[in-house]
Scaffold this motif. Structure first.
Motif, short mmCIF file in Angstrom:
data_model
loop_
_atom_site.label_atom_id
_atom_site.label_comp_id
_atom_site.label_asym_id
_atom_site.label_seq_id
_atom_site.Cartn_x
_atom_site.Cartn_y
_atom_site.Cartn_z
N TYR A 189 0.84 -1.23 0.26
CA TYR A 189 0.11 -0.19 -0.18
C TYR A 189 0.94 0.90 0.00
O TYR A 189 2.26 0.79 0.29
N PRO A 190 0.39 2.31 -0.89
CA PRO A 190 -1.05 2.46 -1.28
C PRO A 190 -1.06 2.55 -2.64
O PRO A 190 0.35 1.90 -3.25
N PHE A 192 -3.63 1.12 -6.45
CA PHE A 192 -4.71 1.87 -7.66
C PHE A 192 -5.42 0.57 -7.54
O PHE A 192 -5.23 -0.16 -8.33
N SER A 205 -10.34 3.60 -7.66
CA SER A 205 -10.30 4.60 -5.82
C SER A 205 -8.43 4.32 -5.83
O SER A 205 -7.60 3.59 -5.82
N LYS A 206 -7.62 4.83 -4.79
CA LYS A 206 -7.18 5.46 -4.51
C LYS A 206 -7.10 4.03 -2.82
O LYS A 206 -8.20 5.01 -2.47
N HIS A 208 -5.22 3.47 0.53
CA HIS A 208 -3.58 3.69 0.49
C HIS A 208 -3.81 2.82 2.50
O HIS A 208 -2.84 2.26 3.00
N ALA A 232 0.73 1.33 -6.60
CA ALA A 232 0.55 3.73 -6.58
C ALA A 232 1.83 3.78 -6.85
O ALA A 232 3.32 3.68 -6.36
N GLU A 234 3.82 6.18 -6.66
CA GLU A 234 4.32 7.43 -5.18
C GLU A 234 5.56 7.71 -5.28
O GLU A 234 6.80 6.99 -5.90
N GLU A 266 -6.66 13.99 -5.36
CA GLU A 266 -5.81 13.33 -4.23
C GLU A 266 -4.17 12.41 -6.08
O GLU A 266 -3.57 12.07 -5.79
N PHE A 267 -5.46 12.41 -6.90
CA PHE A 267 -5.35 11.67 -8.43
C PHE A 267 -6.03 11.90 -9.72
O PHE A 267 -7.04 13.19 -9.03
#
Length: 372
Positions: A189-190, A192, A205-206, A208, A232, A234, A266-267
């Motif tokens: 994590y995180p 998608f 959805s993201k 977490h 993700a 990051e 957030e995205f």
């Protein structure tokens, strides 16, 4: 070629997918940009129930005015179909209490459909069977690029970098959700969660931590029975590059563009992409070292050719702080309004919106259907 002095272009939009409204917006922009001195244009809408109709073609009716006022095809209009004759590409219009009438032959179709039942090779296959030329990628490239899971398999086989991911189907989720959670958690994590064959950030959805995973998978499964769970990226920047074939078929690349999402997003979700008043910023060209920009453009062409694209594509990348690149996805029919990324990148590269539309039509007119 039809008997008219100008090539006849059928602009097809709408469709049965959740991206129906975005397809309508795209079509409005293209209909406004096509040079009517050069082309005879027929607007064809596909209603959400699959009915094909002769649309008005009024660009103003096909705009997003608010989140509650998304445009759609008017399914009550006169129905339209290709003549059921392989030797003809004529359009037949049927209205209640009226005999069928023909609009004459079509020289090329501009399919502006997004998502399943359009961007995924289905309409391309129908047009191939009918012997009608069309803009954009063929059956295989459209299908592979629409399905993000298979796209990753193909790109990996071609030696292109992609983010780690696992697939979760509705059958697997129903049979053993715990095992699906375990596979997803192994990515870390995180992450998608997204419909494998969706677009416009619908159903994404993201996630977490593990507490958010079930809801994200359930949301994505409502859009597609196959879901992609992906690491993700990051710390990476989101940079896109347009690919457009020259009239001799050589793929050319645009200046890369970077998306910077603000406004609490957030995205790059649906609202950030399409709704007015959002705070997404675009840098064209992206602020990249020359060698990174050159590598990104070269990878865009490799991705385009790996899936066998034709005409156009937008290739999306993650650019990490050390300059390394990962291919996020390929869009064979990217958002195509003048404010969409693909046309903006080409405008900055010297090809304005009307010229871009014209290039794509000319490419399609020069390409025959069938094996090539």
């Amino acid at each position: 070629m039809n008997q008219h002095s100008k090539p006849r272009v059928a602009v097809v939009f709408g469709g049965r997918s959740s991206e129906h409204a975005i397809s309508c917006v795209t079509a409005g922009s293209v209909l406004a940009a096509i040079d009517r001195e050069q082309y005879d244009v027929v607007p064809i809408g596909i209603a959400t129930d699959g009915r094909w109709v002769l649309e008005s073609g009024d660009p103003d009716r096909l705009r997003i005015t608010s989140p509650e006022q998304l445009p759609s095809v008017d399914g009550a209009r006169a129905t339209i179909a290709l003549a059921p004759d392989r030797a003809s590409t004529s359009l037949v219009v049927t209205e209640p209490s009226q005999p069928p009438r023909t609009l004459g032959d079509v020289d090329v179709v501009f399919p502006l459909l997004h998502g399943p039942w359009g961007e995924d090779g289905t309409i391309q296959g129908m047009l191939e069977m009918a012997g009608v030329r069309y803009v954009g990628a063929g059956v295989l490239a459209s299908a592979v690029s629409m399905d993000k899971a298979y796209m990753k398999v193909l790109l990996t086989a071609a030696g292109l970098p992609v983010m780690p991911s696992v697939n979760v189907t509705s059958r697997q989720w129903a049979a053993d959700a715990a095992e699906c959670r375990t596979r997803a958690g192994e990515i870390g994590y995180p992450l998608f969660v997204k419909p494998a064959r969706g677009g416009s950030s619908i159903g994404i959805s993201k996630v977490h931590d593990a507490s958010e995973l079930d809801d994200a998978i359930e949301l994505a499964l409502r859009e597609d029975p196959k879901v992609l769970v992906e690491a993700a990226a990051e710390g990476a920047r989101e940079v896109e590059c347009g690919v457009l074939q020259a009239l001799d078929g050589t793929p050319e690349t645009s200046l890369p563009a970077e998306l910077r999402v603000g406004g609490g997003h957030e995205f790059y979700d649906f609202a950030a992409k399409y709704l007015p008043g959002e705070h997404t910023e675009v840098d064209i060209p992206a602020d990249l070292p020359d060698e990174v920009a050159a590598s990104l453009r070269a990878l865009a062409v490799r991705a385009f050719e790996a899936v066998g694209c034709e005409g156009l594509a937008r290739v999306d990348f993650f650019v990490f702080p050390d300059g390394s690149l990962v291919v996020n996805e390929i869009n064979t029919m990217p958002g195509f309004t003048p404010t969409s990324m693909y046309p903006q990148m080409w405008a900055a590269s010297g090809v304005d919106y009307p010229a871009l539309v014209d290039r794509l039509i000319r490419l399609a007119l020069a390409r025959d259907t069938g094996l090539r």
